[in-house]
Design a protein around this motif. Structure first.
Motif, mmCIF file in Angstrom:
data_model
loop_
_atom_site.group_PDB
_atom_site.id
_atom_site.type_symbol
_atom_site.label_atom_id
_atom_site.label_comp_id
_atom_site.label_asym_id
_atom_site.label_seq_id
_atom_site.Cartn_x
_atom_site.Cartn_y
_atom_site.Cartn_z
ATOM 1 N N GLN A 81 0.811 -1.215 0.000
ATOM 2 C CA GLN A 81 0.000 0.000 0.000
ATOM 3 C C GLN A 81 0.847 1.270 0.000
ATOM 4 O O GLN A 81 0.312 2.377 -0.098
ATOM 5 N N HIS A 82 2.155 1.099 0.089
ATOM 6 C CA HIS A 82 3.056 2.255 0.116
ATOM 7 C C HIS A 82 4.067 2.205 -1.033
ATOM 8 O O HIS A 82 5.201 2.658 -0.886
ATOM 9 N N GLY A 83 3.629 1.637 -2.160
ATOM 10 C CA GLY A 83 4.438 1.687 -3.362
ATOM 11 C C GLY A 83 4.994 0.363 -3.842
ATOM 12 O O GLY A 83 5.290 0.210 -5.022
ATOM 13 N N ASP A 84 5.129 -0.625 -2.923
ATOM 14 C CA ASP A 84 5.717 -1.897 -3.343
ATOM 15 C C ASP A 84 4.813 -2.687 -4.271
ATOM 16 O O ASP A 84 5.250 -3.674 -4.885
ATOM 17 N N LEU A 85 3.559 -2.274 -4.405
ATOM 18 C CA LEU A 85 2.651 -2.907 -5.356
ATOM 19 C C LEU A 85 3.232 -2.860 -6.769
ATOM 20 O O LEU A 85 2.902 -3.693 -7.612
ATOM 21 N N GLY A 86 4.122 -1.899 -6.988
ATOM 22 C CA GLY A 86 4.725 -1.728 -8.309
ATOM 23 C C GLY A 86 5.573 -2.890 -8.762
ATOM 24 O O GLY A 86 5.965 -2.944 -9.932
ATOM 25 N N VAL A 87 5.855 -3.840 -7.872
ATOM 26 C CA VAL A 87 6.632 -5.016 -8.271
ATOM 27 C C VAL A 87 5.810 -5.947 -9.160
ATOM 28 O O VAL A 87 6.342 -6.761 -9.900
ATOM 29 N N ILE A 88 4.472 -5.799 -9.103
ATOM 30 C CA ILE A 88 3.597 -6.667 -9.896
ATOM 31 C C ILE A 88 3.607 -6.232 -11.356
ATOM 32 O O ILE A 88 3.552 -5.044 -11.675
ATOM 33 N N GLN A 89 3.652 -7.222 -12.260
ATOM 34 C CA GLN A 89 3.629 -6.979 -13.702
ATOM 35 C C GLN A 89 2.482 -7.770 -14.338
ATOM 36 O O GLN A 89 1.946 -8.700 -13.721
ATOM 37 N N PRO A 90 2.100 -7.418 -15.563
ATOM 38 C CA PRO A 90 0.873 -7.985 -16.162
ATOM 39 C C PRO A 90 0.837 -9.502 -16.256
ATOM 40 O O PRO A 90 -0.227 -10.095 -16.147
ATOM 41 N N ASN A 91 1.977 -10.167 -16.508
ATOM 42 C CA ASN A 91 1.957 -11.616 -16.706
ATOM 43 C C ASN A 91 2.185 -12.414 -15.435
ATOM 44 O O ASN A 91 2.359 -13.635 -15.479
ATOM 45 N N ASP A 92 2.199 -11.740 -14.288
ATOM 46 C CA ASP A 92 2.454 -12.425 -13.022
ATOM 47 C C ASP A 92 1.244 -13.245 -12.570
ATOM 48 O O ASP A 92 0.128 -13.073 -13.059
ATOM 49 N N VAL A 93 1.489 -14.123 -11.612
ATOM 50 C CA VAL A 93 0.428 -14.855 -10.931
ATOM 51 C C VAL A 93 0.668 -14.687 -9.433
ATOM 52 O O VAL A 93 1.803 -14.757 -8.976
ATOM 53 N N MET A 94 -0.393 -14.417 -8.688
ATOM 54 C CA MET A 94 -0.253 -14.206 -7.248
ATOM 55 C C MET A 94 -0.588 -15.480 -6.480
ATOM 56 O O MET A 94 -1.550 -16.188 -6.809
ATOM 57 N N LEU A 95 0.223 -15.764 -5.463
ATOM 58 C CA LEU A 95 -0.004 -16.887 -4.564
ATOM 59 C C LEU A 95 -0.182 -16.319 -3.163
ATOM 60 O O LEU A 95 0.779 -15.849 -2.546
#
Length: 203
Positions: A81-95
């Motif tokens: 919530q303080h900027g690290d969300l930017g590590v996510i990219q379009p082709n990623d999958v979240m676990l």
């Protein structure tokens, strides 16, 4: 046998039964396929996350994926919530890992991630397959919901063991189906006993 030894036997028996009771379902095929598709075919990565003890398991799963040929990062849900969300990219999958399936920080993370990339696939490990988090997941993997061995029934003990085992199932099957080799393992381990062992057996 001492009291501690009896307790140890009880704990070993309880956690062994819990492992055996993890539901074996087609959801594992779906989870492994999502990881293979998004990471090994599309060039994305696995983004793991959890809060508290579950967060520590999420971090362990991410590092194990990394060392076995599947790029992964662990994202702390509060830091997201303080900027690290930017590590996510379009082709990623979240676990995502939450024993209750109601962890507010993880629910919020899903909203943030989908605001950034709608349709980002979610794999969830939870002890509550009827929870909000399980419902919004693309794939939900149930731990089986066995009770904690903690005498208060509160401290994450059995549940974190189940999470770890499920992580191992995912890692091992992705390794197997992606064709990850001993040579590739050696290229990722340059220090320590495992690095030395992988190179000596590889040569």
């Amino acid at each position: 046998m001492t009291d501690i030894q009896r307790s140890m036997r009880d704990i070993l028996d309880s956690e062994s039964r819990a492992i055996s009771n993890i539901p074996v379902t087609p959801a594992y095929d779906e989870a492994v396929e999502l990881i293979l598709e998004h990471v090994h075919r599309r060039g994305g990565k696995v983004v793991t996350s959890g809060m508290g003890k579950a967060g520590q398991i999420a971090m362990n799963i991410a590092t194990t994926f990394c060392s076995t040929g599947t790029p992964a990062v662990n994202l702390h849900p509060a830091e997201a919530q303080h900027g690290d969300l930017g590590v996510i990219q379009p082709n990623d999958v979240m676990l995502l890992i939450s024993n209750s399936g109601r962890t507010r920080e993880i629910i919020d993370l899903v909203t943030l991630a989908h605001n950034l990339y709608p349709g980002l696939p979610l794999i969830v490990i939870t002890g509550n397959p009827d929870s909000e988090l399980a419902t919004i997941a693309d794939v939900a993997l149930s731990t089986g919901g066995s009770p904690e061995v903690c005498p208060l029934g509160l401290t994450p003990t059995t549940s974190t063991t189940m999470m770890t085992v499920i992580g191992d199932v995912l890692v091992v099957n992705v390794m197997r189906l992606s064709g990850f080799t001993r040579r590739e393992y050696a290229l990722r381990h340059h220090g320590g006993y495992l690095g030395s062992k992988s190179r000596s057996e590889e040569s």
